[in-house]
Write an enzyme that holds these catalytic residues in place. Structure first.
Site, mmCIF file in Angstrom:
data_model
loop_
_atom_site.group_PDB
_atom_site.id
_atom_site.type_symbol
_atom_site.label_atom_id
_atom_site.label_comp_id
_atom_site.label_asym_id
_atom_site.label_seq_id
_atom_site.Cartn_x
_atom_site.Cartn_y
_atom_site.Cartn_z
ATOM 1 C CE LYS A 197 -3.894 -0.975 3.001
ATOM 2 N NZ LYS A 197 -4.431 -0.663 4.330
ATOM 3 C CD GLU B 272 -7.682 -4.816 19.214
ATOM 4 O OE1 GLU B 272 -8.569 -5.680 19.174
ATOM 5 O OE2 GLU B 272 -7.290 -4.265 20.262
ATOM 6 C CG ASP C 31 -9.716 -0.455 6.717
ATOM 7 O OD1 ASP C 31 -8.690 -0.949 7.204
ATOM 8 O OD2 ASP C 31 -10.820 -1.038 6.738
ATOM 9 C CB SER C 32 -8.194 -1.265 0.967
ATOM 10 O OG SER C 32 -6.899 -1.525 1.464
ATOM 11 C CG PHE D 192 -0.228 -5.211 -1.969
ATOM 12 C CD1 PHE D 192 -0.298 -4.133 -2.835
ATOM 13 C CD2 PHE D 192 -1.131 -5.260 -0.906
ATOM 14 C CE1 PHE D 192 -1.241 -3.120 -2.652
ATOM 15 C CE2 PHE D 192 -2.064 -4.255 -0.714
ATOM 16 C CZ PHE D 192 -2.116 -3.177 -1.589
HETATM 17 P P1 ITT Z 1 -2.463 -1.055 7.358
HETATM 18 O O1 ITT Z 1 -3.713 -1.223 8.200
HETATM 19 O O2 ITT Z 1 -1.221 -0.864 8.161
HETATM 20 O O3 ITT Z 1 -2.618 -0.030 6.300
HETATM 21 P P2 ITT Z 1 -3.246 -3.691 6.425
HETATM 22 O O4 ITT Z 1 -2.656 -4.627 5.425
HETATM 23 O O5 ITT Z 1 -3.608 -4.252 7.784
HETATM 24 O O6 ITT Z 1 -2.237 -2.457 6.558
HETATM 25 P P3 ITT Z 1 -6.053 -3.288 5.843
HETATM 26 O O7 ITT Z 1 -6.509 -3.592 7.221
HETATM 27 O O8 ITT Z 1 -6.705 -2.132 5.123
HETATM 28 O O9 ITT Z 1 -4.494 -2.989 5.793
HETATM 29 O O10 ITT Z 1 -6.191 -4.611 4.982
HETATM 30 C C1 ITT Z 1 -6.343 -4.559 3.629
HETATM 31 C C2 ITT Z 1 -5.998 -5.898 3.015
HETATM 32 O O11 ITT Z 1 -6.771 -6.026 1.815
HETATM 33 C C3 ITT Z 1 -4.547 -5.935 2.601
HETATM 34 O O12 ITT Z 1 -3.731 -6.554 3.598
HETATM 35 C C4 ITT Z 1 -4.586 -6.758 1.323
HETATM 36 O O13 ITT Z 1 -4.519 -8.112 1.625
HETATM 37 C C5 ITT Z 1 -5.976 -6.454 0.764
HETATM 38 N N1 ITT Z 1 -5.851 -5.401 -0.256
HETATM 39 C C6 ITT Z 1 -6.140 -4.072 -0.143
HETATM 40 N N2 ITT Z 1 -5.840 -3.414 -1.268
HETATM 41 C C7 ITT Z 1 -5.362 -4.339 -2.117
HETATM 42 C C8 ITT Z 1 -4.857 -4.284 -3.430
HETATM 43 O O14 ITT Z 1 -4.743 -3.136 -4.101
HETATM 44 N N3 ITT Z 1 -4.449 -5.423 -3.988
HETATM 45 C C9 ITT Z 1 -4.510 -6.594 -3.337
HETATM 46 N N4 ITT Z 1 -4.953 -6.729 -2.087
HETATM 47 C C10 ITT Z 1 -5.372 -5.613 -1.474
#
Ligand code: ITT
Length: 198
Positions: free
Chosen positions: A18, A45, A74-75, A155
């Site tokens: 990200k 958290e 958040d994605s 990713f």
């Molecule tokens: P931060 O909270 O520190 O930003 P995180 O990985 O925990 O990192 P999220 O809680 O938003 O972030 O989880 C989003 C997950 O969704 C992320 O770990 C990926 O597995 C997936 N994801 C989000 N955007 C994506 C993308 O562009 N391509 C592939 N997977 C994605």
């Protein structure tokens, strides 16, 4: 809407994939930025029940501890036949080791012989100020789940997601191609129009 008028922005993420995409999107608008990961900030958290709640929670956690305007993302992947799962739990489906090969296999196994493979990626960006104010923007890209995993770019779930109108996965696209149509890029356009144009 409140404008970002500083010259340094904190990207409130510990996810390197990200951070790479957000840095590329931000580069034309913000002269200096750093990430929560680089500064060693604690990872809050994610107790929210929605992407919006979690994005605000992460932006505010970073803004409060650093005193800097902070941008959180958040994605996740929402699969229609799975009732929107993994959704806000997308990162957690990778387990403590953040193993996305495992998470992608779980999606595949959960879908089984289901014919409806439709899915969307969702991205909520929250820009948070240390005084508690936040602005929030949401972006989507619609597509479908493919199997087997294909490609080595990107990713997370990129190897099993194919955007509508494409026959290659997100992980088979070069970064510029993904950046032209992704959920993150769509949320980012709204952020730029509303808060970064100055
Ligand atoms: P931060 O909270 O520190 O930003 P995180 O990985 O925990 O990192 P999220 O809680 O938003 O972030 O989880 C989003 C997950 O969704 C992320 O770990 C990926 O597995 C997936 N994801 C989000 N955007 C994506 C993308 O562009 N391509 C592939 N997977 C994605």
């Amino acid at each position: 809407m409140r404008q970002f008028d500083g010259d340094e922005l904190l990207i409130a993420t510990h996810n390197k994939g990200k951070a790479r995409e957000i840095s590329a999107l931000l580069a034309p608008y913000v002269s200096r930025f750093c990430t929560a990961d680089e500064l060693g900030l604690p990872e809050p958290e994610e107790t929210g029940a929605t992407f919006i709640e979690n994005a605000i929670l992460k932006a505010q956690a970073a803004a409060q501890v650093s005193g800097k305007v902070s941008l959180a993302d958040d994605s996740g992947l929402a699969v229609n036949a799975l009732g929107g799962d993994p959704g806000i739990y997308s990162a957690r489906w990778g387990g403590v080791d953040k193993d996305f090969n495992l998470a992608m296999r779980k999606v595949h196994d959960a879908l089984g012989r289901e014919e409806d493979r439709s899915a969307s990626f969702v991205c909520v960006l929250a820009l948070g100020w240390p005084d508690g104010h936040s602005e929030v923007f949401e972006g989507f890209v619609h597509g479908s789940i493919t199997w087997p995993m294909r490609g080595s770019h990107g990713f997370g779930y990129d190897p099993i997601f194919q955007a509508e109108g494409y026959d290659i996965s997100f992980a088979e696209m070069n970064p510029e191609e993904k950046q032209a149509i992704s959920h993150r890029a769509n949320a980012f356009k709204l952020l730029v129009e509303n808060c970064l144009k100055g």
